[in-house]
Scaffold this motif. Structure first.
Motif, PDB file in Angstrom:
ATOM      1  N   ARG A 235      58.701 -11.993  47.412  1.00 24.52           N
ATOM      2  CA  ARG A 235      58.034 -13.290  47.331  1.00 24.52           C
ATOM      3  C   ARG A 235      57.195 -13.557  48.570  1.00 24.52           C
ATOM      4  NH1 ARG A 235      62.544 -17.577  45.008  1.00 24.52           N
ATOM      5  NH2 ARG A 235      62.691 -16.752  42.878  1.00 24.52           N
ATOM      6  N   VAL A 236      57.724 -13.215  49.728  1.00 24.12           N
ATOM      7  CA  VAL A 236      56.973 -13.416  50.969  1.00 24.12           C
ATOM      8  C   VAL A 236      55.695 -12.578  50.959  1.00 24.12           C
ATOM      9  CG1 VAL A 236      57.005 -13.022  53.462  1.00 24.12           C
ATOM     10  CG2 VAL A 236      58.967 -14.092  52.351  1.00 24.12           C
ATOM     11  N   ALA A 237      55.809 -11.326  50.532  1.00 21.71           N
ATOM     12  CA  ALA A 237      54.633 -10.456  50.483  1.00 21.71           C
ATOM     13  C   ALA A 237      53.592 -10.999  49.518  1.00 21.71           C
ATOM     14  CB  ALA A 237      55.051  -9.044  50.085  1.00 21.71           C
ATOM     15  N   ALA A 238      54.033 -11.514  48.362  1.00 19.31           N
ATOM     16  CA  ALA A 238      53.093 -12.066  47.382  1.00 19.31           C
ATOM     17  C   ALA A 238      52.426 -13.326  47.918  1.00 19.31           C
ATOM     18  CB  ALA A 238      53.824 -12.363  46.075  1.00 19.31           C
ATOM     19  N   THR A 239      53.178 -14.156  48.630  1.00 14.43           N
ATOM     20  CA  THR A 239      52.611 -15.370  49.215  1.00 14.43           C
ATOM     21  C   THR A 239      51.568 -15.028  50.272  1.00 14.43           C
ATOM     22  OG1 THR A 239      54.666 -16.586  48.829  1.00 14.43           O
ATOM     23  CG2 THR A 239      53.159 -17.495  50.457  1.00 14.43           C
ATOM     24  N   ILE A 240      51.871 -14.059  51.103  1.00 11.36           N
ATOM     25  CA  ILE A 240      50.912 -13.643  52.128  1.00 11.36           C
ATOM     26  C   ILE A 240      49.639 -13.104  51.494  1.00 11.36           C
ATOM     27  CG2 ILE A 240      50.517 -11.990  54.003  1.00 11.36           C
ATOM     28  CD1 ILE A 240      53.491 -12.275  54.694  1.00 11.36           C
ATOM     29  N   ALA A 241      49.786 -12.338  50.423  1.00  9.56           N
ATOM     30  CA  ALA A 241      48.608 -11.802  49.730  1.00  9.56           C
ATOM     31  C   ALA A 241      47.720 -12.918  49.205  1.00  9.56           C
ATOM     32  CB  ALA A 241      49.056 -10.888  48.583  1.00  9.56           C
ATOM     33  N   GLN A 242      48.332 -13.995  48.694  1.00  8.35           N
ATOM     34  CA  GLN A 242      47.543 -15.121  48.199  1.00  8.35           C
ATOM     35  C   GLN A 242      46.905 -15.891  49.353  1.00  8.35           C
ATOM     36  OE1 GLN A 242      47.079 -15.571  44.851  1.00  8.35           O
ATOM     37  NE2 GLN A 242      45.502 -17.006  45.499  1.00  8.35           N
ATOM     38  N   CYS A 243      47.604 -15.971  50.490  1.00  8.37           N
ATOM     39  CA  CYS A 243      47.041 -16.648  51.658  1.00  8.37           C
ATOM     40  C   CYS A 243      45.801 -15.926  52.179  1.00  8.37           C
ATOM     41  CB  CYS A 243      48.087 -16.747  52.763  1.00  8.37           C
ATOM     42  SG  CYS A 243      49.370 -17.991  52.467  1.00  8.37           S
ATOM     43  N   ARG A 244      45.775 -14.612  52.043  1.00  6.24           N
ATOM     44  CA  ARG A 244      44.586 -13.853  52.470  1.00  6.24           C
ATOM     45  C   ARG A 244      43.341 -14.312  51.709  1.00  6.24           C
ATOM     46  NH1 ARG A 244      45.361  -9.191  55.505  1.00  6.24           N
ATOM     47  NH2 ARG A 244      47.483  -8.367  55.619  1.00  6.24           N
ATOM     48  N   LYS A 245      43.515 -14.693  50.442  1.00  7.77           N
ATOM     49  CA  LYS A 245      42.385 -15.142  49.625  1.00  7.77           C
ATOM     50  C   LYS A 245      42.061 -16.615  49.874  1.00  7.77           C
ATOM     51  CE  LYS A 245      43.813 -11.993  45.929  1.00  7.77           C
ATOM     52  NZ  LYS A 245      44.253 -11.886  44.512  1.00  7.77           N
TER      53      LYS A 245
END
Length: 422
Positions: A235-245
């Motif tokens: 979940r943390v990795a997915a959240t970070i990926a969305q924050c990049r966008k």
């Protein structure tokens, strides 16, 4: 183009008439910055033109325009007024005696810059930079450093989100005087787990730290340590990926422990308390490793640094030694700390942050960043130098004049327009 003015009467009359002659709509003519700030949402201008005086230009007006996605141009009549505009964070200027075609040219250059940026990076293709701030046990200053790194990057004109990923003692919210009953980062992780996390959701659950020159988004941490299972590594990795966008820079305040507890658990699929911090470090483009510059803090840092470089590549780590002071190290403390790091850890070129108790206390007391609470603090100056020299891309370092991120403000303005028509 819809134009709002905050100018002395003589200049206002001249420019208002010229603007109308050139086909523009003057929607507001205000005598003070405070009056115009209160009317921005009502008159919805595209551009605000303000005289660079204390009466007509304030940090509050700039903050309101930033939130509304309104471009601003300051009219300056000399070096004193130029400095006043810069002091509130406005660097887009034109001479106070400029003709309307000259003002249009200044606005046009800003518009072309925005269009070129948008063409180079179309919506949805943003690939922001992630910076994780880590340090060993013992309160070396992880949260303080993360908050002020985010503030200095925002002051450089980038959109920034600050996320609290610490599953042991989340501290970003109280440090900034924010409510954390509904922790933003945990909510983002839950949405990411359900594959429902979007940029609109991030803005809904995020809180905004507001400043005249360094506003940024905040995803607060968990208020109770027992909620750590909500922050799984996936979940943390997915959240970070969305924050990049979502934003140009994401700054993450992580926990101290890097212990991998699989060996002491019979269920290898059960959640791990330190998984959130480890995932954040592995996803980060830069890891700022901060240690306390006293004998105990140095010992802790050197032992924990070994675990850190086993978790992430050493080339991504920027070492920072905090609270440099002669009272616990001796004469020339920075040199002694640097020598110790190199001798016992092979660490070279660490950044040194001095200790300024008064400035740090002022920031905590007011729930503000150092830039707002103690702008002349040597700690703030050292963090700004760290950001400029080690964390921002080279193109930003070479810029002599700060440019604002029109893209994020226009996106916000469009969203506000959509909400008004619902």
């Amino acid at each position: 183009m819809r134009i709002a003015l905050a100018l002395p009467l003589a200049v206002e009359d001249r420019l208002a008439a010229d603007a109308v002659l050139h086909g523009h709509d003057v929607v507001a003519r205000c005598s003070t910055a405070q009056e115009l700030a209160s009317r921005i949402d009502t008159v919805t201008p595209d551009v605000v033109i303000a005289a660079a005086t204390e009466r007509h230009l304030t940090a509050q007006l700039l903050a309101v325009c930033d939130e509304a996605g309104v471009r601003m141009l300051a009219l300056v009549g000399g070096e004193v007024e130029r400095r006043l505009a810069a002091s509130v964070g406005l660097y887009e200027m034109a001479p106070s005696d400029a003709t309307w075609p000259q003002i249009e040219a200044a606005l046009g250059s800003l518009r072309r810059s925005f269009v070129q940026d948008a063409a180079a990076q179309p919506p949805g293709s943003r690939d922001g930079i992630v910076i994780a701030v880590w340090g060993p046990a013992g309160s070396p200053g992880r949260t303080t450093l993360a908050i002020n790194i985010a503030a200095e990057i925002a002051a450089a004109g980038y959109s920034v989100a600050l996320g609290d990923v610490d599953t042991h003692s989340a501290s970003v919210a109280p440090a900034l005087g924010m409510l954390d009953e509904a922790p933003g980062f945990a909510a983002a992780c839950r949405l990411a787990g359900a594959e429902s996390l979007t940029q609109a959701e991030l803005e809904r659950i995020g809180q905004r730290y507001r400043s005249g020159h360094s506003s940024f988004w905040v995803l607060t941490g968990i208020g109770r340590a027992s909620r750590w299972p909500e922050l799984s590594d996936s979940r943390v990795a997915a959240t970070i990926a969305q924050c990049r966008k979502w934003v140009d820079f994401t700054v993450l305040d992580t926990g101290f422990s890097l212990e991998m507890d699989e060996e002491i658990s019979s269920d290898v699929f059960s959640p791990r308390r330190n998984a959130a911090s480890i995932a954040a470090l592995r996803e980060a483009d830069r890891v700022v490793a901060v240690g306390d510059a006293d004998p105990v803090g140095l010992s802790r840092f050197l032992r924990a640094h070994v675990d850190l470089v086993e978790t992430v590549a050493a080339g991504r780590v920027v070492v920072v030694m905090n609270k440099i002071r002669a009272s616990v190290i001796g004469m020339n403390p920075a040199a002694q700390v640097a020598q110790t790091l190199y001798r016992f850890g092979g660490i070279d070129a660490a950044a040194m942050i001095p200790y300024d108790r008064a400035g740090l206390d002022a920031a905590i007391l007011t729930g503000q960043t150092l830039a707002d609470a103690a702008a002349r603090s040597p700690v703030r100056a050292a963090i700004r130098a760290l950001v400029t020299s080690r964390l921002l891309p080279p193109s930003a370092i070479e810029q002599k004049i700060r440019t604002r991120s029109w893209r994020s403000r226009r996106e916000e303005k469009a969203r506000r327009a959509v909400r008004r028509h619902r």
